[in-house]
Write a protein that holds these residues in place. Sequence first.
Motif, PDB file in Angstrom:
ATOM      1  N   PRO B  77       1.752  11.581  13.217  1.00  0.00           N
ATOM      2  CA  PRO B  77       3.754  11.137  13.511  1.00  0.00           C
ATOM      3  C   PRO B  77       3.804  10.314  12.777  1.00  0.00           C
ATOM      4  O   PRO B  77       5.312  10.388  12.951  1.00  0.00           O
ATOM      5  N   LEU B  78       3.941   9.647  11.400  1.00  0.00           N
ATOM      6  CA  LEU B  78       4.369   9.461  10.654  1.00  0.00           C
ATOM      7  C   LEU B  78       5.480  10.234   9.710  1.00  0.00           C
ATOM      8  O   LEU B  78       6.086   9.949   9.578  1.00  0.00           O
ATOM      9  N   THR B  79       4.407  11.044   9.299  1.00  0.00           N
ATOM     10  CA  THR B  79       5.309  11.734   7.811  1.00  0.00           C
ATOM     11  C   THR B  79       5.552  13.077   8.468  1.00  0.00           C
ATOM     12  O   THR B  79       5.873  13.888   8.008  1.00  0.00           O
ATOM     13  N   GLY B  80       4.914  13.409  10.049  1.00  0.00           N
ATOM     14  CA  GLY B  80       5.326  15.097  10.367  1.00  0.00           C
ATOM     15  C   GLY B  80       4.607  15.970   9.966  1.00  0.00           C
ATOM     16  O   GLY B  80       4.381  17.243  10.200  1.00  0.00           O
ATOM     17  N   VAL B 413       7.610   7.969   1.018  1.00  0.00           N
ATOM     18  CA  VAL B 413       7.728   9.656   0.548  1.00  0.00           C
ATOM     19  C   VAL B 413       7.808   9.868   1.912  1.00  0.00           C
ATOM     20  O   VAL B 413       6.562   9.671   1.990  1.00  0.00           O
ATOM     21  N   LYS B 414       8.034  11.136   2.680  1.00  0.00           N
ATOM     22  CA  LYS B 414       7.267  12.173   3.259  1.00  0.00           C
ATOM     23  C   LYS B 414       7.693  10.680   4.962  1.00  0.00           C
ATOM     24  O   LYS B 414       6.934  10.823   5.499  1.00  0.00           O
ATOM     25  N   ASN B 415       8.626  10.143   4.723  1.00  0.00           N
ATOM     26  CA  ASN B 415       8.413   8.561   5.403  1.00  0.00           C
ATOM     27  C   ASN B 415       7.564   7.729   5.821  1.00  0.00           C
ATOM     28  O   ASN B 415       6.320   6.910   6.756  1.00  0.00           O
ATOM     29  N   GLN B 416       5.978   8.190   4.406  1.00  0.00           N
ATOM     30  CA  GLN B 416       5.053   7.387   4.354  1.00  0.00           C
ATOM     31  C   GLN B 416       5.573   6.535   3.322  1.00  0.00           C
ATOM     32  O   GLN B 416       5.786   6.397   2.089  1.00  0.00           O
ATOM     33  N   SER B 417       5.302   5.163   3.071  1.00  0.00           N
ATOM     34  CA  SER B 417       5.200   4.336   2.313  1.00  0.00           C
ATOM     35  C   SER B 417       4.691   3.594   1.196  1.00  0.00           C
ATOM     36  O   SER B 417       3.198   4.470   1.133  1.00  0.00           O
ATOM     37  N   LEU B 418       5.548   3.270  -0.019  1.00  0.00           N
ATOM     38  CA  LEU B 418       4.851   3.898  -1.441  1.00  0.00           C
ATOM     39  C   LEU B 418       3.265   2.466  -1.532  1.00  0.00           C
ATOM     40  O   LEU B 418       3.711   0.979  -0.696  1.00  0.00           O
ATOM     41  N   PRO B 419       2.402   2.103  -2.268  1.00  0.00           N
ATOM     42  CA  PRO B 419       1.456   1.223  -2.405  1.00  0.00           C
ATOM     43  C   PRO B 419       1.804   0.969  -3.592  1.00  0.00           C
ATOM     44  O   PRO B 419       2.247   0.875  -3.924  1.00  0.00           O
ATOM     45  N   ALA B 420       0.173   0.257  -3.798  1.00  0.00           N
ATOM     46  CA  ALA B 420       0.851  -0.946  -5.062  1.00  0.00           C
ATOM     47  C   ALA B 420       0.809  -0.948  -6.371  1.00  0.00           C
ATOM     48  O   ALA B 420       0.372  -2.028  -7.242  1.00  0.00           O
ATOM     49  N   TYR B 421       1.556   0.047  -6.228  1.00  0.00           N
ATOM     50  CA  TYR B 421       1.807   0.708  -8.508  1.00  0.00           C
ATOM     51  C   TYR B 421       3.108   0.951  -8.137  1.00  0.00           C
ATOM     52  O   TYR B 421       3.550   2.146  -7.077  1.00  0.00           O
ATOM     53  N   ASP B 422       3.915   0.280  -9.375  1.00  0.00           N
ATOM     54  CA  ASP B 422       4.884   1.380  -9.256  1.00  0.00           C
ATOM     55  C   ASP B 422       5.348   2.566 -10.154  1.00  0.00           C
ATOM     56  O   ASP B 422       4.871   2.875 -11.022  1.00  0.00           O
ATOM     57  N   PRO B 423       5.817   2.948  -9.469  1.00  0.00           N
ATOM     58  CA  PRO B 423       5.722   4.526  -9.988  1.00  0.00           C
ATOM     59  C   PRO B 423       6.331   4.814 -11.261  1.00  0.00           C
ATOM     60  O   PRO B 423       6.159   5.454 -11.572  1.00  0.00           O
ATOM     61  N   ARG B 424       7.328   4.157 -11.732  1.00  0.00           N
ATOM     62  CA  ARG B 424       8.537   3.811 -12.720  1.00  0.00           C
ATOM     63  C   ARG B 424       7.575   3.543 -13.998  1.00  0.00           C
ATOM     64  O   ARG B 424       7.260   3.716 -14.974  1.00  0.00           O
ATOM     65  N   ALA B 425       6.318   2.628 -13.380  1.00  0.00           N
ATOM     66  CA  ALA B 425       5.586   1.650 -15.000  1.00  0.00           C
ATOM     67  C   ALA B 425       4.392   2.703 -14.477  1.00  0.00           C
ATOM     68  O   ALA B 425       3.904   2.655 -15.947  1.00  0.00           O
ATOM     69  N   THR B 435       4.614  14.036  -4.980  1.00  0.00           N
ATOM     70  CA  THR B 435       4.006  15.540  -4.605  1.00  0.00           C
ATOM     71  C   THR B 435       2.592  15.587  -3.505  1.00  0.00           C
ATOM     72  O   THR B 435       2.022  16.868  -2.972  1.00  0.00           O
ATOM     73  N   THR B 436       1.672  14.745  -3.112  1.00  0.00           N
ATOM     74  CA  THR B 436       0.562  15.387  -2.464  1.00  0.00           C
ATOM     75  C   THR B 436       1.158  15.216  -1.258  1.00  0.00           C
ATOM     76  O   THR B 436       2.213  14.623  -0.801  1.00  0.00           O
ATOM     77  N   PRO B 437       0.346  16.252  -0.426  1.00  0.00           N
ATOM     78  CA  PRO B 437       0.707  16.628   1.094  1.00  0.00           C
ATOM     79  C   PRO B 437       0.782  15.763   2.266  1.00  0.00           C
ATOM     80  O   PRO B 437       1.616  15.531   3.406  1.00  0.00           O
ATOM     81  N   MET B 438       0.066  14.424   1.209  1.00  0.00           N
ATOM     82  CA  MET B 438       0.166  13.849   2.348  1.00  0.00           C
ATOM     83  C   MET B 438       1.684  12.207   3.030  1.00  0.00           C
ATOM     84  O   MET B 438       1.044  10.991   3.012  1.00  0.00           O
ATOM     85  N   GLY B 439       1.751  12.381   1.551  1.00  0.00           N
ATOM     86  CA  GLY B 439       3.002  11.431   2.190  1.00  0.00           C
ATOM     87  C   GLY B 439       3.031  10.254   0.816  1.00  0.00           C
ATOM     88  O   GLY B 439       1.758  10.970  -0.104  1.00  0.00           O
TER      89      GLY B 439
END
Lengths: 97, 576
Positions: B77-80, B413-425, B435-439
Amino acid sequence: MIKPCFMRLFVDLGPCSRYLLAMKIELRCFATLHRFLPENSKQWEIPDGWKISDIVAHLNVPEDELKLVFINGLHAEIDAVVKDGDRVGLFPPVGGG
Amino acid sequence: MSRLLRINTRTKEYAFEEMGEYLGLGGRALTSRLINKEVPADSHPLSAQNKLVFAGGVLAPTNAANSGRVSVGSKSPLTGGIKESNSGGQFAHKLPKLGLTAIVLEDKPEDGAPFSYIFISGDKVEFKDATDTVGMYNYAAHEKVKQQFGEKAVTCMIGPAGETCRMAATIQFSDPEGQPTRSAGRGGMGAVMGSKKVKAIILDPEANEKTEMGNPEAFKVARKKWVDILMGHPVTSQGLPGFGTAILVNIVNEAGALPTKNFRTGRFDKAENISGERVAELIEKRGGKIKHGCHTGCVIQCSQVFNDKDGNFVTTGFEYETIWGFGANLLIDDIDDIALMDRMCDEIGMDTIEMANTVAMAMEGGLVKWGDSKGVLALLKRVGDKDDYLGRIMGNGCGFAAQAFGVDRVPVVKNQSLPAYDPRAVKGVGVTYATTPMGADHTAGYGVCQNVLKVGGDVDGHGKAGNIEISKNLQVATAAVDSLGLCLFVAFAVLDDAQGVPCMAELVSGLLGTEYTVDDVVALGVNCLKDELDFNARAGFTAAADQLPAFFSNETLPPHDVVWDFSAEELQAAKV
């Protein structure tokens, strides 16, 4: 009065005693390495030109216990030279998720 | 025996079936195959067309170390999109004792139908009225469940968040102490269970069917080798049991990648106060537990039991992501209040990562002040009350709340919110988020290993080079591990040990009595991802969905001033 200080210098720094205390770094030792943290670690005085390996040897950290070295937030090798004002972080092998 | 149990939640009919086309699959490979085949990709996730699958891994019928993880699959229901939500607890190892590989909940009752318990034994399924625990917090509700079905009942349960179909709702699984503390956290699986009016599934405590190993001698050898591999690596044998996952607070902070104040900087000046070292120190002082396994047979024991300053139990399963999310991300450094937030999420049954990011949206929107831990606790408490509209908004997760509050800084991403690591670093995990189908999911391809921890290699997390490759490989490996039913943390040992994956194959060979190779293990992961990508494509996801929010590309992250610079086109190379 000076002589006891000098003795302490020789005892503390061993073969490095001929260098001047010229740098201050911010040292952090994490997880199981915490037990090696020296006094005044946030403003730790060390000789100019020291490498990470000198720090590790001085603190008696066993080689197999050290896995990650950060200098100013970037991965560094054990032979990296440390500069005045650097922030150094030492970690054993760790994981999580 | 290996059977599929189908339960119609409207008619209450059930059927114990042969595995048929699903034979040989387990865990995430099974849930994703079934959802992809049987759920129309355009179904509404809360409708009768959606299904909810619970599956133990391929190795669940064995006593291999760390083989008791459970997969919950559905349309989210979160990501569709398709979702596999993974959990610890006792459930997966109990299923084979009932002669089961998986349980599938289908259809849904009429509007206004009451909630039911579903009690499953080896040859029958019974629906019992669950009205007396609806609206209760999970710990108290679980006590009533145990009174009714036995102290040794093995269960999964939804709390008030799931009952009200909140998109951040979890399914809580009972742990070795019989408490509802292990979460199938991400993607709103609790909402799907709630839409089918199932309050809890209880597995008959008396069930004890034995599974014969196909080649007992070979299995025994592989089992011993597997334990040696796990105990031979310093992360799995010392790091994780010694300090738990919260040890990452200081490392990720030191690396300048700890998302602080809704992904504005990579360093939190109070990180020490919420670090794994601090948590371990408090546990020792207050009489909690430092080594704690989430399921019987775990040898890594990374979890813990955390007490308050008077030595009373507060929470367990108090992990890095939760501490980061309610801590650095919200500028909170009161570890005791963060522990209460963890407890609240377990009680109401909501995903701590999603709720932490949702609270960040409330802070951005001015509903509560940055750093106000008491304000956060009051806000979290409102989720699950069906008459509380703000609670309903909060329980629907970060993206929904951001829209309600007019917030433009939305880390999803895909409406699921990011975990504890900044993707830029940490670009290796950033590629996975995209890219994961999971969001936005870190466990799906944990590039933190190579970027930060120097496990399985050493790849610079600030640059692009090498990070698509490591994410892709990790996504395949993770899908395989999730399908075998192994705890993902075995990867810390396996990534550094050439014997690791062959040993996993040998465990399966010992179970089946026929040869199972490394290629078979890899194929399990690859085919699982193919099922997931296929479902998502048919659900309407295009390459445009494989990208981070624009602010990660427009804003540099201090202290290293790094920026996200992958295009969605480039990122396609991370998909199988």
